[in-house]
Scaffold this motif. Structure first.
Motif, PDB file in Angstrom:
ATOM      1  N   GLU A 174       4.761 -35.988 -76.158  1.00 38.16           N
ATOM      2  CA  GLU A 174       4.058 -37.029 -75.422  1.00 38.16           C
ATOM      3  C   GLU A 174       4.584 -38.377 -75.874  1.00 38.16           C
ATOM      4  OE1 GLU A 174      -0.327 -35.211 -74.247  1.00 38.16           O
ATOM      5  OE2 GLU A 174      -0.189 -36.852 -75.694  1.00 38.16           O
ATOM      6  N   PHE A 175       4.554 -39.331 -74.969  1.00 27.33           N
ATOM      7  CA  PHE A 175       5.025 -40.680 -75.273  1.00 27.33           C
ATOM      8  C   PHE A 175       3.896 -41.661 -74.994  1.00 27.33           C
ATOM      9  CE2 PHE A 175       7.227 -44.655 -74.806  1.00 27.33           C
ATOM     10  CZ  PHE A 175       8.329 -44.556 -75.649  1.00 27.33           C
ATOM     11  N   TRP A 176       3.570 -42.473 -75.990  1.00 29.99           N
ATOM     12  CA  TRP A 176       2.461 -43.434 -75.900  1.00 29.99           C
ATOM     13  C   TRP A 176       2.965 -44.848 -76.151  1.00 29.99           C
ATOM     14  CZ3 TRP A 176      -3.041 -42.426 -75.586  1.00 29.99           C
ATOM     15  CH2 TRP A 176      -3.350 -41.066 -75.407  1.00 29.99           C
ATOM     16  N   VAL A 177       2.310 -45.796 -75.519  1.00 30.19           N
ATOM     17  CA  VAL A 177       2.567 -47.198 -75.803  1.00 30.19           C
ATOM     18  C   VAL A 177       1.284 -47.820 -76.344  1.00 30.19           C
ATOM     19  CG1 VAL A 177       2.074 -47.878 -73.416  1.00 30.19           C
ATOM     20  CG2 VAL A 177       3.359 -49.426 -74.885  1.00 30.19           C
ATOM     21  N   LEU A 178       1.424 -48.613 -77.391  1.00 30.37           N
ATOM     22  CA  LEU A 178       0.304 -49.335 -77.997  1.00 30.37           C
ATOM     23  C   LEU A 178       0.460 -50.809 -77.648  1.00 30.37           C
ATOM     24  CD1 LEU A 178       0.386 -47.619 -81.502  1.00 30.37           C
ATOM     25  CD2 LEU A 178      -1.023 -47.023 -79.550  1.00 30.37           C
ATOM     26  N   LEU A 179      -0.519 -51.347 -76.957  1.00 24.02           N
ATOM     27  CA  LEU A 179      -0.472 -52.732 -76.500  1.00 24.02           C
ATOM     28  C   LEU A 179      -1.320 -53.596 -77.416  1.00 24.02           C
ATOM     29  CD1 LEU A 179      -0.906 -51.878 -72.717  1.00 24.02           C
ATOM     30  CD2 LEU A 179       1.226 -52.270 -73.961  1.00 24.02           C
ATOM     31  N   LEU A 180      -0.720 -54.637 -77.968  1.00 24.83           N
ATOM     32  CA  LEU A 180      -1.361 -55.448 -79.000  1.00 24.83           C
ATOM     33  C   LEU A 180      -1.401 -56.916 -78.594  1.00 24.83           C
ATOM     34  CD1 LEU A 180       0.683 -53.992 -82.017  1.00 24.83           C
ATOM     35  CD2 LEU A 180      -1.405 -53.050 -81.035  1.00 24.83           C
ATOM     36  N   ASN A 181      -2.391 -57.633 -79.163  1.00 24.80           N
ATOM     37  CA  ASN A 181      -2.405 -59.082 -78.967  1.00 24.80           C
ATOM     38  C   ASN A 181      -1.556 -59.748 -80.044  1.00 24.80           C
ATOM     39  OD1 ASN A 181      -3.956 -59.287 -81.332  1.00 24.80           O
ATOM     40  ND2 ASN A 181      -5.894 -59.528 -80.230  1.00 24.80           N
ATOM     41  N   GLN A 182      -1.541 -61.071 -80.060  1.00 24.08           N
ATOM     42  CA  GLN A 182      -0.645 -61.787 -80.972  1.00 24.08           C
ATOM     43  C   GLN A 182      -1.018 -61.600 -82.440  1.00 24.08           C
ATOM     44  OE1 GLN A 182      -0.885 -65.885 -79.853  1.00 24.08           O
ATOM     45  NE2 GLN A 182      -3.060 -66.097 -80.358  1.00 24.08           N
ATOM     46  N   ASN A 183      -2.236 -61.107 -82.695  1.00 21.92           N
ATOM     47  CA  ASN A 183      -2.654 -60.837 -84.072  1.00 21.92           C
ATOM     48  C   ASN A 183      -2.520 -59.364 -84.437  1.00 21.92           C
ATOM     49  OD1 ASN A 183      -3.478 -63.564 -84.583  1.00 21.92           O
ATOM     50  ND2 ASN A 183      -5.317 -63.185 -83.382  1.00 21.92           N
ATOM     51  N   HIS A 184      -1.763 -58.630 -83.636  1.00 21.47           N
ATOM     52  CA  HIS A 184      -1.538 -57.200 -83.856  1.00 21.47           C
ATOM     53  C   HIS A 184      -2.815 -56.371 -83.699  1.00 21.47           C
ATOM     54  CE1 HIS A 184       2.169 -58.778 -85.749  1.00 21.47           C
ATOM     55  NE2 HIS A 184       2.704 -57.624 -85.393  1.00 21.47           N
ATOM     56  N   ARG A 185      -3.799 -56.912 -83.005  1.00 16.21           N
ATOM     57  CA  ARG A 185      -5.008 -56.146 -82.733  1.00 16.21           C
ATOM     58  C   ARG A 185      -4.784 -55.301 -81.477  1.00 16.21           C
ATOM     59  NH1 ARG A 185      -8.458 -55.993 -87.108  1.00 16.21           N
ATOM     60  NH2 ARG A 185      -8.570 -58.062 -88.075  1.00 16.21           N
ATOM     61  N   LEU A 186      -5.223 -54.057 -81.522  1.00 20.43           N
ATOM     62  CA  LEU A 186      -5.002 -53.141 -80.411  1.00 20.43           C
ATOM     63  C   LEU A 186      -5.824 -53.539 -79.192  1.00 20.43           C
ATOM     64  CD1 LEU A 186      -3.746 -50.449 -79.397  1.00 20.43           C
ATOM     65  CD2 LEU A 186      -5.809 -49.302 -80.267  1.00 20.43           C
ATOM     66  N   ILE A 187      -5.157 -53.736 -78.067  1.00 24.91           N
ATOM     67  CA  ILE A 187      -5.830 -53.954 -76.793  1.00 24.91           C
ATOM     68  C   ILE A 187      -6.168 -52.606 -76.180  1.00 24.91           C
ATOM     69  CG2 ILE A 187      -5.631 -54.909 -74.472  1.00 24.91           C
ATOM     70  CD1 ILE A 187      -3.631 -56.963 -75.648  1.00 24.91           C
ATOM     71  N   LYS A 188      -5.162 -51.763 -76.063  1.00 21.44           N
ATOM     72  CA  LYS A 188      -5.390 -50.388 -75.624  1.00 21.44           C
ATOM     73  C   LYS A 188      -4.142 -49.566 -75.869  1.00 21.44           C
ATOM     74  CE  LYS A 188      -4.133 -50.760 -70.693  1.00 21.44           C
ATOM     75  NZ  LYS A 188      -4.580 -50.443 -69.320  1.00 21.44           N
ATOM     76  N   LYS A 189      -4.306 -48.265 -75.869  1.00 21.80           N
ATOM     77  CA  LYS A 189      -3.170 -47.357 -75.981  1.00 21.80           C
ATOM     78  C   LYS A 189      -3.106 -46.522 -74.714  1.00 21.80           C
ATOM     79  CE  LYS A 189      -5.873 -44.334 -79.100  1.00 21.80           C
ATOM     80  NZ  LYS A 189      -6.865 -45.266 -79.658  1.00 21.80           N
TER      81      LYS A 189
END
Length: 228
Positions: free
Chosen positions: A128-143
């Protein structure tokens, strides 16, 4: 002159469509309440009905929240079901004020990425291939799971990765996939994909943080090895 019902208003002025297209912050209190009750009475729209209620409460939502079902039912067009819906929404608003904002995990290292995504992959027998989307503070927005594939590889469309990042307003992204075989070594396809994602992110001014390959108990980080 006969009044137009909400259904005959310009779509830009209809509360549901306005919220959908422009966001809830663009609606007045009366429009938001009108969405809850759904309809008014013949000759009076739901927005006008809720504006009448608000006018009697000095346009104060806290005052509406203190009303009883019986109080609200005094208005023509508001029955018990609509009154209950309004008071339920008011109660949710009160409870939200008491809640602390959800703490989003900070994923600024490959180790943290591994700990976040490993539970989703540890028992898989396909890639499986996942992308982790982060804000400028490296906080997770969603995966987001991008693909679910075969034993040795899975197809990945870079356009989908970039689209997800743009839609989420992410400024940083990391990607990861598993090797069900347990072999941590990246393949030539993994290397090519990493380079292509990096180029696409540079074009869109999104920081490509890392590509992490995951097995049960171990990980391979392109960033930690200076390859990303």
């Amino acid at each position: 002159m006969e009044k137009l019902t909400i259904a005959h208003w310009s779509e830009d002025d209809q509360p549901r469509e306005k919220l959908r297209d422009k966001g809830p912050q663009t609606l007045s209190n009366a429009e938001l309440l009108a969405i809850l009750i759904g309809s008014g009475t013949p000759g009076t729209s739901a927005v006008e009905l809720m504006q009448e209620v608000l006018n009697h409460c000095n346009n104060n939502l806290n005052t509406i929240g203190k009303m009883t079902i019986r109080d609200l039912c005094q208005y023509k067009g508001i029955g018990e079901a609509k009154a209950i819906t309004i008071l339920a929404a008011c109660e949710l608003g009160k409870r939200r004020q008491k809640e602390s904002p959800e703490e989003r995990p900070k994923l600024d290292t490959a180790t943290k990425i591994y700990k976040e995504i490993h539970p989703l992959m540890q028992d898989l027998d396909v890639e499986e291939f996942w992308v982790l989307l982060l804000n400028q503070n490296h906080r997770l927005i969603k995966k987001v799971r991008i693909s679910h594939g075969g034993i040795t590889e899975t197809a990945v469309d870079i356009r989908i990765i970039i689209r997800e990042a743009v839609l989420a307003n992410a400024t940083i992204l990391a990607v990861c996939h598993n090797h069900p075989s347990g072999n941590l070594s990246p393949s030539k396809a993994d290397d090519d994909l990493t380079r292509n994602i990096h180029r696409a992110c540079e074009l869109m001014r999104i920081h490509f943080m890392d590509h992490v390959i995951i097995t049960d108990g171990q990980y391979y980080s392109y960033h930690e090895l200076g390859r990303c």
